[in-house]
Each structure stands twice: as C-alpha cells, then as structure tokens.
Design an enzyme around this catalytic site. Structure first.
Site, PDB file in Angstrom:
ATOM      1  N   VAL A 286       0.839  -1.205   0.000  1.00  0.00           N
ATOM      2  CA  VAL A 286       0.000   0.000   0.000  1.00  0.00           C
ATOM      3  C   VAL A 286       0.871   1.250   0.000  1.00  0.00           C
ATOM      4  O   VAL A 286       0.596   2.237  -0.698  1.00  0.00           O
ATOM      5  CB  VAL A 286      -0.946  -0.001   1.217  1.00  0.00           C
ATOM      6  N   ASP A 333      -6.501  26.661 -37.668  1.00  0.00           N
ATOM      7  CA  ASP A 333      -7.282  27.168 -38.779  1.00  0.00           C
ATOM      8  C   ASP A 333      -6.987  28.662 -38.907  1.00  0.00           C
ATOM      9  O   ASP A 333      -6.573  29.313 -37.942  1.00  0.00           O
ATOM     10  CB  ASP A 333      -8.775  26.935 -38.493  1.00  0.00           C
ATOM     11  N   ASP A 620     -13.003  26.274 -36.103  1.00  0.00           N
ATOM     12  CA  ASP A 620     -14.375  26.654 -35.772  1.00  0.00           C
ATOM     13  C   ASP A 620     -15.397  26.066 -36.723  1.00  0.00           C
ATOM     14  O   ASP A 620     -16.576  26.019 -36.406  1.00  0.00           O
ATOM     15  CB  ASP A 620     -14.513  28.186 -35.767  1.00  0.00           C
ATOM     16  N   ASP A 624     -13.514  21.404 -39.740  1.00  0.00           N
ATOM     17  CA  ASP A 624     -12.422  21.161 -38.797  1.00  0.00           C
ATOM     18  C   ASP A 624     -12.691  19.983 -37.857  1.00  0.00           C
ATOM     19  O   ASP A 624     -11.770  19.492 -37.209  1.00  0.00           O
ATOM     20  CB  ASP A 624     -12.179  22.407 -37.931  1.00  0.00           C
ATOM     21  N   ASN A 686       8.406   6.906  -0.755  1.00  0.00           N
ATOM     22  CA  ASN A 686       8.125   5.472  -0.791  1.00  0.00           C
ATOM     23  C   ASN A 686       9.404   4.659  -0.946  1.00  0.00           C
ATOM     24  O   ASN A 686       9.549   3.581  -0.348  1.00  0.00           O
ATOM     25  CB  ASN A 686       7.176   5.157  -1.943  1.00  0.00           C
ATOM     26  N   GLU A 689      11.111   4.410   2.404  1.00  0.00           N
ATOM     27  CA  GLU A 689      10.455   3.422   3.272  1.00  0.00           C
ATOM     28  C   GLU A 689      10.817   1.996   2.859  1.00  0.00           C
ATOM     29  O   GLU A 689      11.126   1.150   3.715  1.00  0.00           O
ATOM     30  CB  GLU A 689       8.934   3.627   3.213  1.00  0.00           C
ATOM     31  N   ASN A 714       2.404   6.785   5.271  1.00  0.00           N
ATOM     32  CA  ASN A 714       1.799   6.843   3.947  1.00  0.00           C
ATOM     33  C   ASN A 714       0.633   7.822   3.926  1.00  0.00           C
ATOM     34  O   ASN A 714       0.434   8.561   2.961  1.00  0.00           O
ATOM     35  CB  ASN A 714       1.319   5.434   3.576  1.00  0.00           C
ATOM     36  N   THR A 717       2.047  11.654   4.551  1.00  0.00           N
ATOM     37  CA  THR A 717       2.936  12.173   3.507  1.00  0.00           C
ATOM     38  C   THR A 717       2.240  12.197   2.145  1.00  0.00           C
ATOM     39  O   THR A 717       2.468  13.109   1.340  1.00  0.00           O
ATOM     40  CB  THR A 717       4.235  11.352   3.403  1.00  0.00           C
TER      41      THR A 717
END
Length: 881
Positions: A286, A333, A620, A624, A686, A689, A714, A717
């Site tokens: 996790v 265009d 437009d 297009d 991560n 850790e 987790n 942070t």
C-alpha cells in the site's frame, strides 16, 4: 432516381441535366406525394447528433486507469485482512478522484449542450406549384429551394437561378470571403469543393442576393454528412499524461511486488511471525502504491480548468489542460482563429501616390461607400463583407456613409452582376464639396479591375482627368497583381460627373468612367495572434496554419502573424497525391497549408502524430471537426464555432481568442511540472520506506517499522503535503523552454535518478540514526526511525518545490498551502509520538528533547541535499551561458 446516391458529380452537370436526373420541375417542384415517397426512400434530411456522454460512462472512464485499479485492489486486500481504516482511506481517495474528474467533465458536457441552438430550422420550397415552408428534416432530393440573403442552405443543391448570389462557406471550406455563385455554368468533375460555383451546400449560408436551387443530396449524403461520417471513424487519442501515468502505474506495480516479496521472505527467514509479516507486506504494498497520485493529478487539472474558465476556455475533458502543456505542434485554422473572420480595408492605391488622407484617396473611399448596399448603423455595419469593409474604411477616414449619402442621395443604379463583375450607382451630388469636378450628378462604380477598366476612358489625379493609355493600364495592372500576391481581395473604383439625371441600367451608367484607384481588403489577423505565435515559438511549440482559403491569402496572414517559414505553402492537391510516407516528409517542413479538404486536415494531423508530435488542432468550422477529434487536443471556437466542432473538441474558447490557447499551454506546463514534483516527492518517500524495510534486516536489525507506522507515514505524507505540491505556482522559465518530448516518460530528464538518490539518502540517514540507538540497546530506536523518516519527507516536500530556485529564495509563503500542510503533518507526527492513547496504537515511545533534536537535524538532511543539488545545477547552467 437514375443514379445511386453520391455517384453523381452534380457540379459538372447543367441545370437541365440535374433536373432530368432527379425527375423534378423547376416551376412546380415536387408533388407532395412524390416528396413523401422520396423521404421514405432516402430518409429524412438529418445528420445524427452525437448524444453527450452519460454520467455513468464518465465515472467508469475515471476508474479504468492502472493506478486507480491498483488502489481498488489494495483497498479490497486491506478490508479482507481486517484493516478497515486503511481500506476506507484508500476508498475515499478513489471516490474523491472519480468525483472530481466526473464533475468537471459532466459540467463541460452540459455547457456544450447549452451552446447548441434550440431552434427548429425550416426551408422555403416550391411544392405542387406552391411556395411552402417545411421543416429542414423533410427536405427531399428533387425539391426546389428558394434562397434569400441570410438563409441557411438546407441541403446540397445545384443552382438553377442566381441573382448576385454569394454564399458564406467559411464553416465548410475555410474560404474567408463569400463565394460568388452562378447557375449557368458547367465545371470539370475534378473541381475542388471551394471552387464549385454552381453548387450551394448544407452548413453554409446565403450572404447576399437570391437564388433558386435543386436539392441533389440530403442527410448523410451531403458534404456535411460526409464530415459526420469521418467523425464516426476517428477514435479519440489518449492524452500524454494518461499514457505516462499508465506506464508509471505498471512499473510501480511490478517494482512494489518484487520488493514486498523480498521483505516478506527475509522476515520469515529471521523468524518473524507469518501473520505479522503478511500485514507488513500488505502495508508496504500500500505504501509503494502512490494512492495520492490520481487525486493530486485530478485536483491539479480541476483547478487548472477553473483558472482557464476564468480566462474564457471551457475544458470538456480534464486531461486536455495538461495535454496542451505537452503539445509540440499547434495546427491552427486561419479564418476566425488567427484572423477576425471579417474583411477589412487595408489600403487605397490612387493613380498617383499621395498622403494617406489625400483628396484622391478620399474620392476612392467616397466611391466605395456610395456604390454599396451595406448599411452603417452607429458603429456597426451590415451587408456583404466586402462592402462592409469599404464603408468601415471610409468611416475611419471621416466619411460616414449615412452623412455623405444624405448629401448625395442615390437616383439610379446598375446592380452587381456576375457576368459584368461590377456595380454602379448614380447620385445627386449638389451637397458634395470634395469632388474634383463639381456637378449636379455623378456615377460611382466598383468591381473587378478588368471589368472596370473595360468601361474607363480616363484616370483621375489631383491635377484632373487624363486619357487612359496602355502605359497606365500596365502600371495599374502591376499594382493590382502586387496587392493580390499579398493575399488581398482587390476592387477597382471609378466615377464620372454628370449634368443631367441618368436612368438606371448598366448601359446608361457604365461608360466613359474615370478610373480612381484600387481598394485592397484582407481578413485581418487578430491583434493578439502575432504575440501568441511568438510566445509559442519561444516555448518550442511549432505553429502550422491549415486553411481552405487561397494560398496567397494564407501566406499573407502567415507573414503577418509571424509563422516561421511562411513560404513553405502546400495545397490540398499536394496532400491528396502524397503517400503516407511522403506526407510525413511534407509535414515536417511545411508551415502553411491552403485549399485543403476535411480529409486533408485529418491526414496532416495523423502524419504529424506518426512522427511522434503531440498535436493541438484549433478550428471553428464543420470542416475542422474530424481533425479536432483526431488531434491530441481539439480546440473549438465558442462564439463563431459550429456545434459539430464544439462536440468534437476537448476545449472550447468562449472568446475565440487565439491567445487563450497560449495561456492554456502555460497552464498545462505548470500542471505537468507539478505532477513531476509530486511524483519525485512521493516516490522518493516510498523508496526511502522500502529501502529501510529491505536494508534493516540485512544489517541484522529486526523488522524496522510496524505495519501501522508504515500506513501512518503513507497517510500523512501522501496527504496534505503532496496535495499542496499540486498547486505550486509557475516557475519563471515555464514558457522559455521546449515541451517535454513526446516519447519522454514520467522518469525522464533525471527524475528517476533523483527519486533513487533522495529516497536512498532519506532511508539511509533514518536507518543510521535508528541503528545507532538499536545497537546501544535503547528502546526508542524504532520511534527514532519512524520520526526521522517522517521529518525527512516533510523537508523533502519543501525542497522539491522548484527544480532550480532555492526554497530559501522562494520563501515559505509563496505556496502557503504547502507550508501549512507540512506544519499539519509535523504536528500529527508529534501527536503520535507524545499522545499516550496513540503511543499504544502506533507502538511509539516519547522522545526526549535531545532525541527530538536529532530527528529534526537528520530529517533536514534531505532539504539540504536537494538545495545543494539545485545550487550545482544553477552553477552548471550559468557556466554554459
């Protein structure tokens, strides 16, 4: 019908041949019963309207990304193991992510629906010998349509009669000025769409004049229907951010599973309990999954979309904001996007050069204003765009049409005719004082140069009129060609004084005229377009013009707005004849395309994408729409844009301002920068850790962190500090550097390296502190490790705010949200350490002031290391100049 639908080149047939093929009568039209049979046979004159995406579909799309699926799996596993708190936290993040993204996209769908007109259009037809109004959907092949100025053309039609008829086809072909139509002509089969003078098409409008036309194609068989079919065949492209995050998700899943498996095996080998190691492994999984990433990205995109809405850009799909920041090419265009979609008088060229407001220039302006059917009401002019340009130009010189017409009322006229290519009006001029030869009456004329010179016998200068000779003709023709090569539409102007009131008619008015000068007109570029193009160029974004207009006109506008290499002009025929490989080579060097069809635009965008470019397409018109849908980001004009274009686009500009696109590019780059900062911060944390959990047992320590400690880090942070990084202000050089290369991943430009070294540094420093306490037999070793690692991550959040500028120079309050988030997370960590109820839950002990000081000093190492790295980079950049 004698020919299958779509097989007949109607523009190449005479009017009588077209009537014969459809078994219709120009005077009577279809009989009501005949019309009903044809409707049953060919279907209603409708083009299917794409329904907006449902809320359920939008939500489902939010939940299909790899990272989100990983989070859902983690929540299910946590719930199965009885860890309800973590499961609920992860589920809340997933719901928040889906809700924010779905809300923005659903609101955009509703806004686009609201932009569509809520009217039921009708057409004026001859049926059974009577003129009737019928709903547009009930128009059938063979119907006879009556057209007047301002009418929308209900279907594709072959003209039978045309009286001074012009049609505005800009939405379909990109032609910036109304196209003159004629009935009595036969054109080659290969005639391009923009030059089929005998036809009028659905999706266009009558600009001036009147006509009678035979309906030849309806519904999906029309040119507009053909474009609708193209749209169905074009799939939407995933955005660069979506592709990058999906790749990141797959990499993280594989890496996390590998590390977790190693930690699990090592723990069991050291004699740890199976259940505890399983919980530890799940906690690590996790922790390795950056569950905050989807939420941060979605929040950053949503906030960016809100900022863009305040600047008149409606974001229909959230990732479009970031995608604009990644574009390498903007295909724009011309008409209505880079230009104002209106004709403007740019120059008057009298016989002899003179000051801008000289007497001959004023005479030419007066001739253009009086020989005009356009109407000036206050500061607004209405009528044919060319005539509007003339009377607006005269008004800017102080010659208000209403005032001079009151002094010189019209008494006779010879209306414009496509055969004569000119128009003349006669006026009672006793009230005019600026004429070179005062007289009771005067004729003023305008038209094509050859048509005007045909009826001129003299030229007008400040010294009087003199006979028109061959030398004068050549000089005038040279000046005309020079203006035309500059992309201008050119009209010649003439006049003649009269003593007696003339009768209306060309024969009476159009002879022995005195040539006055030339008027050059152009659809002017938007005032902000040149600066916007320059900004794109400095940001490493290439601007390419793609238009259906004339090559000279396109080239002239390209020069004015500063598109690089405007001399590289390719035409639709070049695109059509090129193979896919040749087209890629052509697209690499071409900056202006003219006379292109919808299929050409689609092929150009696809060719650029095959070269690895990330393409934004602006436009437009109906023509297009396929390219807007195919492009990585489609940008439609909200004011002048067609409903079809708006539905195909990812973003709609409510002010039709090209500069807004540049603002969106900047906004997108800011978001992408912030996503990279967040990823560096989160994955470094991560990584730290994981390194602690992997290296601790290898040096003989027990499992370094408890499962709930991992989940707590987790949570605090990945939570407030990470979210606050998503709203970091723009860095100073954001629009002075090239966009990220299309093939770059999230870890490009050293991000992967930075993640590894900062993660290893935080993990190693925290583990060194803990090891010294553990080796001395002190019980607080795990709390020291837990707190040092948390403080290291808080310090890192401050350090990664900028890739080059020092945090100490930025100051803590330039992103006050991050400063408060770091303070909040630090306070929560201290509560876990010092609050007795939480100590038993998280297996912590209270630290002494000395121990707390050690954790703070060790935690600050990550900030100091990042600052040292940035200082080294600044020095290196400075040495490079």
């Amino acid at each position: 019908m004698s020919a299958p639908a779509g097989a007949v080149r109607w523009h190449s047939l005479s009017a009588q041949e077209a009537l014969g093929k459809l078994d219709s009568n120009a005077r009577e039209g279809l009989a009501p019963e005949q019309a009903r049979r044809r409707l049953a046979e060919h279907g209603r004159n409708e083009i299917p309207h794409r329904a907006g995406r449902s809320l359920a579909y939008i939500i489902a799309a939010q939940l299909r990304e790899t990272l989100v699926l990983l989070l859902i799996a983690a929540a299910i596993i946590s719930l199965a193991l009885g860890d309800q708190t973590d499961a609920y936290v992860i589920a809340a993040i997933v719901v928040l992510n889906a809700a924010l993204g779905a809300r923005q996209e659903y609101k955009a769908e509703q806004a686009v629906e609201a932009l569509a007109a809520l009217s039921t259009p009708t057409a004026s037809l001859r049926r059974g010998g009577h003129v009737v109004e019928v709903p547009l959907a009930e128009v059938a092949p063979g119907d006879i349509v009556l057209l007047e100025a301002g009418d929308a053309v209900p279907a594709d039609c072959r003209l039978l009669e045309a009286a001074s008829l012009t049609a505005d086809e800009s939405a379909l072909t990109g032609e910036s000025v109304p196209v003159e139509k004629r009935a009595q002509a036969e054109l080659p089969e290969e005639t391009p769409l923009a030059e089929r003078r005998t036809m009028v098409y659905r999706g266009t409008a009558v600009a001036a004049g009147r006509g009678v036309a035979l309906v030849v194609e309806t519904g999906l068989r029309t040119e507009l229907g053909h474009i609708a079919n193209l749209l169905q065949s074009v799939s939407e492209e995933r955005t660069p951010l979506q592709r990058r995050l999906d790749r990141l998700g797959r990499v993280l899943v594989a890496a996390a599973l590998a590390v977790v498996a190693v930690v699990f095996v090592i723990g069991l080998a050291q004699g740890e309990q199976l259940e505890r190691m399983f919980l530890t492994a799940v906690s690590l999984a996790v922790a390795a999954a950056p569950e905050g990433l989807p939420a941060v990205v979605t929040i950053a995109l949503a906030l960016g979309a809100q900022r863009m809405l305040a600047r008149n850009a409606l974001i229909r799909r959230l990732p479009a904001v970031e995608s604009l920041g990644s574009v390498t090419v903007i295909c724009s265009d011309k008409t209505g996007t880079l230009t104002e979609n209106r004709m403007s008088l740019r120059t008057i060229e009298p016989v002899e050069p003179e000051d801008e407001n000289g007497p001959m220039t004023r005479l030419a302006l007066m001739a253009g204003a009086l020989c005009s059917d356009a109407i000036l009401e206050g500061e607004t002019a209405q009528g044919d765009p060319t005539e509007v340009a003339l009377i607006e130009g005269a008004a800017r010189a102080g010659l208000d049409k209403n005032k001079i017409e009151s002094c010189a009322p019209r008494v006779a006229e010879a209306p414009f005719d496509s055969e004569r290519k000119r128009m003349a009006t006669a006026h009672h001029t006793d009230g005019l004082t600026e004429l070179p030869s005062p007289s009771a009456y005067a004729v003023f004329a305008k038209g094509a140069l050859d048509a005007i010179l045909e009826v001129c016998t003299a030229t007008q200068s400040i010294n009087g009129a003199k006979a028109l000779d061959e030398k004068d003709r050549k000089r005038i023709e040279t000046e005309h060609d020079k203006l035309a090569e500059g992309g201008m539409r050119v009209l010649a102007l003439a006049w003649r004084p009269l003593e007696a009131q003339p009768q209306s008619g060309a024969e009476e008015l159009e002879h022995d005229l005195i040539y006055v000068g030339l008027a050059g007109m152009l659809d002017p570029p938007r005032p902000e377009a040149a600066e916007a193009v320059a900004t794109c160029t400095s940001a490493g974004v290439r601007t390419v013009m793609i238009t259906g207009d004339h090559p000279k006109t396109a080239g002239a506008v390209a020069v004015e707005v500063g598109i690089p290499s405007p001399q590289n002009i390719a035409q639709g025929a070049d695109v059509q004849s090129a193979s896919d490989t040749d087209l890629e080579a052509l697209a690499a060097k071409t900056s202006v395309y003219a006379r292109v069809s919808p299929e050409d635009k689609l092929r150009i965008v696809a060719a650029l994408q095959r070269q690895g470019e990330i393409v934004a397409m602006t436009g437009d018109g109906v023509n297009d729409a396929p390219a807007l849908k195919r492009a990585d980001v489609g940008v439609a004009m909200g004011v002048t844009g067609s409903d079809v274009a708006k539905e195909a686009a990812d973003m709609v500009l409510r002010d039709d301002n090209f500069a807004t696109i540049v603002a969106a590019v900047e906004e997108g780059r800011v978001i992408f920068d912030n996503v990279r900062k967040f990823i560096r911060y989160l994955l470094s944390a991560n990584c730290g850790e994981l390194w602690v959990m992997l290296a601790g047992p290898l040096v003989g320590m027990p499992t370094p962190l408890a499962p709930l400690q991992i989940l707590w880090m987790n949570l605090i942070t990945d939570g407030p500090p990470a979210l606050a990084l998503g709203v970091e202000p723009a860095e100073n050089d954001v629009m002075r550097r090239p966009p990220a290369a299309p093939g770059d991943g999230v870890f490009s430009h050293g991000l992967g390296r930075d993640v590894l070294w900062t993660g290893l540094l935080m993990g190693s420093v925290s583990l060194a502190v803990a090891y010294s306490y553990w080796s001395d037999g002190l019980p607080q070793w795990q709390t020291m490790l837990f707190t040092t690692l948390t403080f290291s991550q808080m310090a890192l959040a401050l350090g990664v705010r900028s890739s080059s500028e020092s945090f100490f120079r930025q100051g803590p309050w330039s992103n006050w949200a991050l400063t408060l988030a770091v303070a909040l997370s630090t306070g929560l960590q201290l509560a876990v350490v010092y609050a007795p109820p939480l100590q038993s839950v998280f297996e912590t002990v209270a630290l002494s002031a000395r121990d707390l000081g050690v954790t703070l000093a060790a935690g600050a190492c990550s900030l100091l290391a990042v600052e040292a790295e940035k200082a080294w980079r600044r020095t290196k950049t400075k040495r490079r100049g």
